[in-house]
Enzyme design. Structure first.
Site, PDB file in Angstrom:
ATOM      1  CB  CYS A 116       5.551  -1.114 -17.714  1.00  0.00           C
ATOM      2  SG  CYS A 116       5.021  -2.038 -16.264  1.00  0.00           S
ATOM      3  CG  HIS A 256       2.623   1.872 -18.306  1.00  0.00           C
ATOM      4  ND1 HIS A 256       1.944   0.697 -18.493  1.00  0.00           N
ATOM      5  CD2 HIS A 256       3.308   1.748 -17.123  1.00  0.00           C
ATOM      6  CE1 HIS A 256       2.209  -0.109 -17.469  1.00  0.00           C
ATOM      7  NE2 HIS A 256       3.018   0.502 -16.639  1.00  0.00           N
ATOM      8  CG  ASN A 286       0.859  -1.714 -14.387  1.00  0.00           C
ATOM      9  OD1 ASN A 286       0.917  -2.089 -15.561  1.00  0.00           O
ATOM     10  ND2 ASN A 286       1.906  -1.261 -13.724  1.00  0.00           N
TER      11      ASN A 286
HETATM   12  O1  UT7 Z   1       4.402  -0.136 -14.036  1.00  0.00           O
HETATM   13  C1  UT7 Z   1       5.707  -0.450 -13.731  1.00  0.00           C
HETATM   14  C2  UT7 Z   1       6.357   0.506 -12.832  1.00  0.00           C
HETATM   15  N1  UT7 Z   1       5.715   0.593 -11.573  1.00  0.00           N
HETATM   16  C3  UT7 Z   1       5.233   1.744 -11.151  1.00  0.00           C
HETATM   17  O2  UT7 Z   1       5.248   2.712 -11.848  1.00  0.00           O
HETATM   18  C4  UT7 Z   1       4.718   1.798  -9.727  1.00  0.00           C
HETATM   19  C5  UT7 Z   1       5.235   3.027  -9.053  1.00  0.00           C
HETATM   20  N2  UT7 Z   1       4.889   3.093  -7.649  1.00  0.00           N
HETATM   21  C6  UT7 Z   1       3.635   3.353  -7.200  1.00  0.00           C
HETATM   22  O3  UT7 Z   1       2.709   3.460  -7.973  1.00  0.00           O
HETATM   23  C7  UT7 Z   1       3.447   3.594  -5.726  1.00  0.00           C
HETATM   24  O4  UT7 Z   1       4.694   3.710  -5.119  1.00  0.00           O
HETATM   25  C8  UT7 Z   1       2.612   2.502  -5.001  1.00  0.00           C
HETATM   26  C9  UT7 Z   1       1.167   2.578  -5.446  1.00  0.00           C
HETATM   27  C10 UT7 Z   1       3.210   1.143  -5.274  1.00  0.00           C
HETATM   28  C11 UT7 Z   1       2.644   2.767  -3.496  1.00  0.00           C
HETATM   29  O5  UT7 Z   1       2.187   4.080  -3.226  1.00  0.00           O
HETATM   30  P1  UT7 Z   1       3.048   5.074  -2.329  1.00  0.00           P
HETATM   31  O6  UT7 Z   1       2.254   6.298  -2.209  1.00  0.00           O
HETATM   32  O7  UT7 Z   1       4.407   5.195  -2.944  1.00  0.00           O
HETATM   33  O8  UT7 Z   1       3.092   4.328  -0.945  1.00  0.00           O
HETATM   34  P2  UT7 Z   1       4.358   3.862  -0.101  1.00  0.00           P
HETATM   35  O9  UT7 Z   1       4.947   2.637  -0.693  1.00  0.00           O
HETATM   36  O10 UT7 Z   1       5.253   5.042   0.148  1.00  0.00           O
HETATM   37  O11 UT7 Z   1       3.647   3.482   1.270  1.00  0.00           O
HETATM   38  C12 UT7 Z   1       2.984   4.465   2.079  1.00  0.00           C
HETATM   39  C13 UT7 Z   1       2.254   3.757   3.210  1.00  0.00           C
HETATM   40  C14 UT7 Z   1       3.112   2.734   3.943  1.00  0.00           C
HETATM   41  O12 UT7 Z   1       2.759   2.739   5.301  1.00  0.00           O
HETATM   42  P3  UT7 Z   1       3.644   3.519   6.370  1.00  0.00           P
HETATM   43  O13 UT7 Z   1       5.024   2.893   6.276  1.00  0.00           O
HETATM   44  O14 UT7 Z   1       3.636   4.943   5.964  1.00  0.00           O
HETATM   45  O15 UT7 Z   1       2.940   3.240   7.656  1.00  0.00           O
HETATM   46  C15 UT7 Z   1       2.673   1.412   3.336  1.00  0.00           C
HETATM   47  O16 UT7 Z   1       2.871   0.334   4.200  1.00  0.00           O
HETATM   48  O17 UT7 Z   1       1.130   3.028   2.685  1.00  0.00           O
HETATM   49  C16 UT7 Z   1       1.206   1.665   3.121  1.00  0.00           C
HETATM   50  N3  UT7 Z   1       0.629   0.826   2.090  1.00  0.00           N
HETATM   51  C17 UT7 Z   1      -0.677   0.498   2.043  1.00  0.00           C
HETATM   52  N4  UT7 Z   1      -1.711   0.819   2.847  1.00  0.00           N
HETATM   53  C18 UT7 Z   1      -2.916   0.316   2.523  1.00  0.00           C
HETATM   54  C19 UT7 Z   1       1.252   0.268   1.025  1.00  0.00           C
HETATM   55  N5  UT7 Z   1       0.370  -0.441   0.286  1.00  0.00           N
HETATM   56  C20 UT7 Z   1      -0.837  -0.316   0.908  1.00  0.00           C
HETATM   57  C21 UT7 Z   1      -2.112  -0.797   0.614  1.00  0.00           C
HETATM   58  N6  UT7 Z   1      -3.121  -0.446   1.459  1.00  0.00           N
HETATM   59  N7  UT7 Z   1      -2.372  -1.559  -0.448  1.00  0.00           N
END
Ligand code: UT7
Length: 332
Positions: A116, A256, A286
């Site tokens: 990225c 970004h 992204n």
């Molecule tokens: O560009 C290159 C570098 N990449 C980045 O900068 C990405 C950085 N990371 C992020 O943007 C975020 O971590 C994500 C958008 C990928 C995920 O968001 P988050 O707030 O960190 O969610 P999480 O992974 O901590 O998951 C929270 C909950 C989980 O459920 P439980 O375990 O709490 O029951 C996930 O299973 O949200 C759930 N979840 C979803 N729910 C509905 C994860 N993805 C989804 C989804 N829809 N698409």
């Protein structure tokens, strides 16, 4: 003799036609428009469909638009650097494929992969060629067809990424405008958190790697989020301090577009308000190497000669960095 700096003198973006909305994703994986919007800021992303359509398609369209709008002949291009994580092929370089298709017969070029942060790395690299005085027209492409490495059964990654990108023309400037400074970082210890497991020389493609779904982006989202939020904000603040810039000196942050929450944290750390933050994540998601040129393209008509811009990114590697530039033209 006045110092030669590299200035962006034109920008052109390209987005494929197909739009994948959050609503459509709701029918593919277990997710909701509400979750995606509140956790990332994304509403839709563009997808490059069709047989034999690689990242070069994005670069070719962007460069053709760039040449047309500037009245530049393809033969005048000295060099093309293509920042991408999704090259058409392992070799030859996508930059070569693009050069051939746009008719840049006098150019040389290569690909650069910094995930990225690819566009910032490529912009910084390209600027060195201009600053030597030896090269007059260098094009930097930032483009990715992320849909080619995304598992549309994995709700944690498929909601984030999209396809698209842009190209900038870099030319010499002797009036103080153009790229002023860059701070780039990388830390290979980030590999476990964000990578693609197979398809490279360490683990070439096999039936087993395909069955194990190892040709897709693997991301530990919340770990990457923590590194991204800290490092992107830090490097943006660092480049301001290094160049004696305060919030009021900055016309725009060009971040970004990975997650709106990371962008907000960076703006807060820089002390700038929302009105100074370029944002289009809701429409494109992204696009990896494509996000920053797509932002500049969208905001081109608002930019004024002399505006101080801070470009900042964080991505796989880990890689991260910031570029400080003075915008070099007013749109006619
Ligand atoms: O560009 C290159 C570098 N990449 C980045 O900068 C990405 C950085 N990371 C992020 O943007 C975020 O971590 C994500 C958008 C990928 C995920 O968001 P988050 O707030 O960190 O969610 P999480 O992974 O901590 O998951 C929270 C909950 C989980 O459920 P439980 O375990 O709490 O029951 C996930 O299973 O949200 C759930 N979840 C979803 N729910 C509905 C994860 N993805 C989804 C989804 N829809 N698409």
């Amino acid at each position: 003799m006045s110092t030669i700096q590299a200035a962006i003198t034109a920008i052109q973006g390209y987005l494929p036609d197909y739009v994948l909305t959050n609503k459509e994703l709701e029918t593919i994986v277990d997710t909701t428009d509400e979750w995606i919007t509140s956790r990332t800021g994304i509403k839709q992303r563009h997808i490059l469909k069709g047989e034999n359509q690689g990242t070069s398609v994005i670069g070719i369209n962007a460069i053709n638009g760039l040449l047309e709008k500037t009245g530049t002949k393809a033969e005048e291009i000295d060099m093309i650097i293509c920042a991408t994580t999704t090259p058409d092929l392992a070799f030859p370089a996508t930059a070569n494929i693009i050069a051939n298709k746009v008719g840049a017969i006098n150019s040389f070029g290569y690909d650069l992969n910094a995930a990225c942060s690819g566009f910032l790395y490529a912009l910084t690299t390209a600027s060195q060629f201009i600053e030597t005085g030896k090269y007059k027209k260098v094009i930097v492409v930032g483009a990715d067809k992320m849909s080619s490495i995304i598992d549309y059964e994995d709700r944690t990654t498929c909601i984030i990424f999209g396809d698209g990108g842009g190209a900038v023309l870099l030319e010499p400037s002797t009036n103080g405008l153009g790229i002023q400074d860059a701070i780039l970082h990388s830390d290979g210890s980030g590999e476990p958190h964000l990578h693609m497991k197979a398809g490279g020389s360490r683990k070439p493609a096999s039936h087993e790697t395909i069955d194990a779904k190892e040709h897709y982006v693997y991301q530990e989202g919340s770990s990457v989020f923590k590194f991204a939020v800290t490092n992107m904000a830090e490097v943006a603040a660092d480049i301001m301090t290094k160049n004696n810039l305060t919030a009021k000196d900055v016309a725009y942050l060009v971040p970004h577009q990975a997650n709106k929450r990371i962008i907000d944290a960076t703006a807060k750390r820089m002390g700038i308000g929302d009105e100074k933050v370029m944002l289009n994540i809701e429409r494109y998601g992204n696009t990896t190497s494509g996000t920053i040129p797509l932002c500049l393209w969208d905001y081109e008509s608002k930019l004024k000669k002399g505006d101080n811009l801070i470009l900042a990114a964080f991505g796989g590697g880990f890689t991260w960095g910031a570029v400080y530039l003075k915008w070099a033209y007013d749109l006619q």
